[in-house]
Each structure stands twice: as C-alpha cells, then as structure tokens.
Design an enzyme around this catalytic site. Structure first.
Site: not given
Ligand code: BQF
Length: 283
Positions: A53, A97, A120
């Site tokens: 992020k 987060q 969010d």
């Molecule tokens: C990629 C998330 C579960 C629980 C809380 C790029 C992200 C992930 C994968 C990423 C996720 C999942 C995020 C890829 C943010 C997505 O290249 O496939 C980016 O950073 N995400 C989150 O903040 O909290 C989560 C999944």
C-alpha cells in the site's frame, strides 16, 4: 483454454490514471492526498500488505504516513491514535490493517474511523450506503473484482453470478455490486449443499472462501468468467488461490491468476478511494 485477466497489468493502468489525477489535484488544491496506514503488531502477511500500500501510494504521488504500533497496545490508545488522525486536516484517508490482535475489538476500531476518511469502505456508514444504493466508498477488493469484470467487456445484465464466501469484506459487498448490475446472484458458503451444482450454473463465479484450490474444473460452466479472490499458502510455501487454476483454466472462458490477479487490483482501488476521500475532503 481460458483467457487470463491480468490484474497486475490492469492495476498498472489504474495507478497511472491515479498518478495523473494526483498531479491535477495538487495543482488545484496546493497539496497532495495523504493516506494514513496503521499496522498493529508484526503479522508477516500484514507487513507485506502494508508495504504494498505504501509503495503504491509513493508510485502514484499520494503521501503516506505509516503508524507502526506494538501488538500489546491498548484498545484505548489505538482509538486515541485514530481520533488524532480523524482530526488532522492533512490526512485524507485512514486504514487500519486487519486482522488486529485478539484483545482489540475490530468493530470498535472500524467504527472509530471518520466515515469521510474510511478508504477501506468498512465503516457502518459506508456499508449502509452500499446496501442502500448510495454513491459511497466501496471496499477495495469488491471494487477491484468489478473493475476486472468490466475490463473484459462482460455485460452482467441477466447473467447468473455465484459468489462463494459470505464475508463482510468481500463476499457480501461483491454480491451487492453484481446485483446492482442486474446479475442474478447466489451467495454460496461452507454450508451450501451440492456446491458444485450451484457453481456449475454460474456465468460469473467469484471465489472468496479461503480454501486452497477448492474450486475445480468440474465445478465450472464452460466459458464462465472465474474471479479468484483467495490468497492461500500451501504446505510447500506456494501462494495459491481458491481456484484450482490448472483444471479450471481448461473449462472457463476467463480466469484471474493468483498471484497477480485480484490482489494488485485491491491496492489500485485503495489509491482511487484515497483520491476520492481527498476530493470530498476539499469540497
Ligand atoms: C498479488 C488481504 C487477506 C486478509 C487481509 C498483490 C496484495 C496481495 C496479492 C495485497 C489482502 C490481499 C490485502 C497481490 C492487500 C490483497 O500480486 O497477487 C497485492 O497487498 N493485498 C490486505 O491488506 O489485507 C488482507 C488478504
């Protein structure tokens, strides 16, 4: 053989658009949008997500502010930090987060974020807005899923959509967004009887269950659009989705990969949401 919806490439296009918009906004308002990211504790996955992020913010020219708080911070102090960011006119967007340590009530924390800064889209005011059909901040992952479906020119009108998973963050909002496009929507879940029979009816299938490779080729309608929201780590340490890519890509018309599918789009939509909060904050 299914065609791939490349989330990494699409997210790059969205981030370029955001970057150009930030230049325009800075000229108009004399400052850039600023996103505050709060992380509590040292969950390695959360650290990766927060890094993604902050990196995307830097790329797009969005300022960011990272608050790294210890895992034993009291709920009271966390709420106080959020109140300070709410009151800070230099901050346009705030996110905490997830998940949070067990001694902290996530619902209380989400409710504490000013609705106007809730990038969010988890605040009850934004959730209500979504379900009432108001124009408000949409959660990033559902927004990313819709953008991916739109990118292939898929007209959802009258189509059958099945969402597997009923979380507040993905399953439920995605179902509402599909419904808004006149899809006929089913939400399936862990208690659904004969899941394969349900998913086989789907023109558009969204998997958001959190079970590695649980959607297999025999569960998919030939030519379907399959969107994989899952991010699971296998015993071998490999990152896989909820969709068994090898078997499903033999049957589906379109499929999103993991990694490089919905994940990058989630981050890109967060940047769009931040710009939107900034614009509304300034007008
Ligand atoms: C990629 C998330 C579960 C629980 C809380 C790029 C992200 C992930 C994968 C990423 C996720 C999942 C995020 C890829 C943010 C997505 O290249 O496939 C980016 O950073 N995400 C989150 O903040 O909290 C989560 C999944």
């Amino acid at each position: 053989m299914a065609r791939i919806i490349d989330g990494k490439a699409l997210s790059a296009v969205v981030k370029e658009e955001v970057k150009a918009k930030v230049v325009e906004l800075e000229a108009r308002y004399g400052r850039r949008p600023c996103l505050a990211v709060i992380i509590v504790g040292e969950n390695p996955a959360s650290q990766v997500y927060v890094r993604n992020k902050v990196k995307a913010a830097a790329f797009t020219g969005i300022e960011s502010l990272q608050l790294e708080l210890p895992s034993d911070i009291s709920e009271e102090l966390l709420l106080k930090r959020i109140a300070e960011l709410n009151a800070d006119p230099a901050v346009d967007g705030i996110l905490v987060q997830l998940p949070l340590p067990k001694h902290i009530d996530e619902e209380k924390v989400i409710d504490a974020i000013a609705r106007e800064k809730d990038v969010d889209g988890f605040h009850p005011g934004n959730v209500a807005g979504l379900w009432l059909g108001k124009d408000c901040i949409v959660p990033c992952t559902p927004a990313g899923v819709m953008r991916m479906i739109d990118s292939i020119g898929c007209d959802l009108n009258g189509k059958t959509a099945v969402v597997v998973g009923r979380s507040n963050i993905v399953g439920k909002p995605v179902a509402k967004l599909l419904l808004d496009r006149n899809a006929t929507v089913t939400i399936a879940h862990s208690r659904t009887r004969d899941l394969a029979a349900v998913t086989r009816g789907a023109d558009v299938l969204v998997a958001a269950v959190g079970r590695p490779r649980m959607i297999t080729g025999d569960m998919v309608k030939p030519g379907a659009v399959v969107i994989d929201v899952g991010i699971n780590r296998t015993d071998e340490g490999k990152i896989v989705g909820d969709v068994d890519f090898d078997s499903v890509s033999e049957v589906a018309g379109w499929i999103t990969p993991v990694p490089g599918g919905v994940g990058p789009m989630t981050i890109a939509m967060l940047m769009e949401n931040t710009i939107r909060c900034f614009v509304e904050h300034n007008s």
